[in-house]
Design a protein around this motif. Structure first.
Motif, mmCIF file in Angstrom:
data_model
loop_
_atom_site.group_PDB
_atom_site.id
_atom_site.type_symbol
_atom_site.label_atom_id
_atom_site.label_comp_id
_atom_site.label_asym_id
_atom_site.label_seq_id
_atom_site.Cartn_x
_atom_site.Cartn_y
_atom_site.Cartn_z
ATOM 1 N N UNK A 37 19.907 17.528 -19.015
ATOM 2 C CA UNK A 37 20.598 18.947 -18.802
ATOM 3 C C UNK A 37 20.617 19.488 -20.519
ATOM 4 N N UNK A 38 20.650 19.040 -21.260
ATOM 5 C CA UNK A 38 20.738 19.303 -22.753
ATOM 6 C C UNK A 38 19.295 19.898 -23.088
ATOM 7 N N UNK A 39 18.123 19.342 -22.661
ATOM 8 C CA UNK A 39 16.979 20.105 -22.750
ATOM 9 C C UNK A 39 16.829 21.253 -21.832
ATOM 10 N N UNK B 96 1.060 -1.361 -0.033
ATOM 11 C CA UNK B 96 -0.118 -0.026 -0.054
ATOM 12 C C UNK B 96 0.864 1.252 -0.047
ATOM 13 N N UNK B 97 0.095 2.287 -0.259
ATOM 14 C CA UNK B 97 1.006 3.545 -0.339
ATOM 15 C C UNK B 97 1.722 4.022 0.712
ATOM 16 N N UNK B 98 1.352 3.562 2.295
ATOM 17 C CA UNK B 98 2.330 4.158 3.122
ATOM 18 C C UNK B 98 3.452 3.037 3.281
ATOM 19 N N UNK B 99 3.706 1.967 2.461
ATOM 20 C CA UNK B 99 4.655 1.131 2.541
ATOM 21 C C UNK B 99 5.817 1.444 1.708
ATOM 22 N N UNK B 100 5.487 2.310 0.669
ATOM 23 C CA UNK B 100 6.631 2.833 -0.351
ATOM 24 C C UNK B 100 7.462 3.676 0.354
ATOM 25 N N UNK B 101 8.853 3.571 -0.029
ATOM 26 C CA UNK B 101 9.683 4.380 0.387
ATOM 27 C C UNK B 101 10.609 5.297 -0.216
ATOM 28 N N UNK B 102 10.012 5.742 -1.626
ATOM 29 C CA UNK B 102 10.469 6.737 -2.513
ATOM 30 C C UNK B 102 10.450 7.942 -2.036
ATOM 31 N N UNK B 103 11.553 8.839 -2.569
ATOM 32 C CA UNK B 103 11.228 10.271 -2.262
ATOM 33 C C UNK B 103 10.151 11.023 -3.099
ATOM 34 N N UNK B 104 9.877 11.956 -2.567
ATOM 35 C CA UNK B 104 8.470 12.558 -3.271
ATOM 36 C C UNK B 104 8.838 13.365 -4.328
ATOM 37 N N UNK B 105 9.964 13.548 -4.854
ATOM 38 C CA UNK B 105 10.342 14.054 -6.230
ATOM 39 C C UNK B 105 9.828 13.089 -7.272
ATOM 40 N N UNK B 106 9.930 11.871 -7.008
ATOM 41 C CA UNK B 106 9.790 10.880 -8.150
ATOM 42 C C UNK B 106 8.231 10.684 -8.452
ATOM 43 N N UNK B 107 7.387 11.264 -7.718
ATOM 44 C CA UNK B 107 5.890 10.805 -7.709
ATOM 45 C C UNK B 107 5.255 12.008 -8.181
ATOM 46 N N UNK B 108 5.824 13.342 -8.443
ATOM 47 C CA UNK B 108 5.221 14.632 -8.903
ATOM 48 C C UNK B 108 4.825 14.422 -10.337
ATOM 49 N N UNK B 109 3.518 14.849 -10.801
ATOM 50 C CA UNK B 109 3.149 14.685 -11.969
ATOM 51 C C UNK B 109 3.736 15.982 -12.736
ATOM 52 N N UNK B 110 4.082 16.210 -14.155
ATOM 53 C CA UNK B 110 4.713 17.328 -14.619
ATOM 54 C C UNK B 110 3.728 17.899 -15.533
ATOM 55 N N UNK B 111 3.596 19.202 -15.357
ATOM 56 C CA UNK B 111 2.577 20.108 -16.190
ATOM 57 C C UNK B 111 2.960 20.300 -17.489
ATOM 58 N N UNK B 112 4.008 20.193 -17.760
ATOM 59 C CA UNK B 112 4.717 20.290 -19.381
ATOM 60 C C UNK B 112 5.957 19.668 -19.530
ATOM 61 N N UNK B 113 6.509 19.642 -20.572
ATOM 62 C CA UNK B 113 7.799 18.924 -20.853
ATOM 63 C C UNK B 113 8.899 19.543 -20.112
ATOM 64 N N UNK B 114 8.934 20.864 -20.037
ATOM 65 C CA UNK B 114 9.804 21.698 -19.190
ATOM 66 C C UNK B 114 10.199 21.094 -17.716
ATOM 67 N N UNK B 115 8.986 20.936 -17.190
ATOM 68 C CA UNK B 115 8.776 20.334 -15.936
ATOM 69 C C UNK B 115 9.202 18.823 -15.705
ATOM 70 N N UNK B 116 8.972 18.032 -16.882
ATOM 71 C CA UNK B 116 9.611 16.818 -16.696
ATOM 72 C C UNK B 116 11.158 16.562 -16.766
ATOM 73 N N UNK B 117 11.802 17.519 -17.887
ATOM 74 C CA UNK B 117 13.226 17.618 -17.955
ATOM 75 C C UNK B 117 13.768 18.006 -16.628
#
Length: 310
Positions: free
Chosen positions: A180-182, A115-136
């Motif tokens: 970085x290139x993007x 379940x969600x509370x058992x995951x141990x990833x940093x929160x940076x990884x789970x954020x959705x991206x508003x556009x391609x700039x946010x993704x890169x």
């Protein structure tokens, strides 16, 4: 090598560089001693592998959501392969965690049945991206941090972690360079692309602090020579981040008139669970709503067909 048909070329696996994880690669753990090093707590080693595996798994899933949405076909392929690289790392790490804990679980159980509370990833990884700039921007932050971590982890006293890290360093070096290139291309582009890239970099800054806060397990295993203390990665990360920002002609501050540290502190409430303080985060099972969204999609089939195989 010549081929009589195009299909023969596609199915030849001698040229590993062309193929994604699991389709012809040599086993990165072949010949590696899988015994847990003497004096290392099995539960803590398993927990650490879960942390690093969850980082890769969740980031991989977010990247896969950009397939068919990227600006060019070449970027479709690049992002897909970056996602596959991270999925491969996740599989190795979660398999190691399952093996070490000895509870009868495997990589699939760890990926699909927690379940969600058992995951141990940093929160940076789970954020959705508003556009391609946010993704890169987010990929640049993640890859810069993970590359510094994996590079140090190649010296781990656990031979399995060292081997996984050695494989990962080669992959994540490309991930960082691609992002970085993007960032430079968009930041030093048109007025519109510059504006969007600046907004994307600013949006990532509040999520950076968590990357360098050590969990108790990380600290104990780092003292034992098995893990990496993430607090020691900050200097290298900041140097790379600053170099890319300068090349992209972006503001170095996380917000207008604020340094990165001040910006992180000012935005901590947006990413920390109420009452926990900004020092608590994904490593402690505290996540943003984005993780629940990811797990709903990621785990749907496995949970709807318990015990199924395909």
């Amino acid at each position: 090598m010549s081929f009589d048909a195009a299909y023969e070329a596609l199915t030849d696996h001698d040229d590993d560089a062309r193929w994604a994880y699991g389709t012809g690669f040599a086993d990165p753990l072949a010949g590696v001693d899988t015994a847990v090093p003497a004096g290392v707590d099995r539960a803590e080693l398993a927990a650490y592998c879960v942390m690093l595996g969850d980082d890769a798994l969740i980031m991989s899933h977010r990247l896969q959501q950009w397939i068919t949405r990227s600006p060019e076909l070449e970027d479709e392929l690049a992002i897909a392969n970056i996602g596959l690289d991270l999925l491969g790392q996740a599989r190795l790490l979660l398999s190691r965690a399952a093996e070490v804990e000895g509870a009868g679980r495997d990589e699939d159980a760890l990926a699909y049945l927690r379940d969600e509370g058992e995951f141990r990833n940093v929160r940076l990884t789970e954020r959705a991206d508003a556009d391609f700039a946010h993704l890169v921007a987010r990929l640049l932050a993640f890859a810069t941090w993970r590359l510094a971590l994996l590079d140090r982890l190649t010296a781990s006293l656990d031979p399995v972690l060292a081997a996984i890290a050695a494989k990962g360093v080669k992959e994540v070096t490309y991930h960082r360079d691609y992002a970085a290139q993007w960032v430079v291309r968009l930041g030093d582009g048109t007025d519109l692309s510059h504006e969007r890239m600046q907004a994307a970099m600013d949006a990532v800054v509040p999520l950076l602090g968590e990357l360098f806060v050590a969990h108790e397990t990380e600290l104990r295993l780092a003292e034992a020579g098995v893990a990496v203390d993430p607090s020691g990665l900050r200097e290298e990360f900041d140097a790379v981040w600053a170099q890319v920002i300068e090349a992209a002609k972006l503001r170095p501050a996380g917000a207008a008139g604020m340094g990165p540290a001040a910006a992180e502190a000012g935005a901590a409430a947006d990413v920390a669970a109420p009452g926990t303080g900004s020092e608590k985060g994904g490593r402690h099972g505290l996540h943003t709503p984005g993780l629940a969204e990811i797990l709903t999609e990621l785990q749907a089939i496995a949970r709807s067909l318990p015990g199924g195989s395909w």
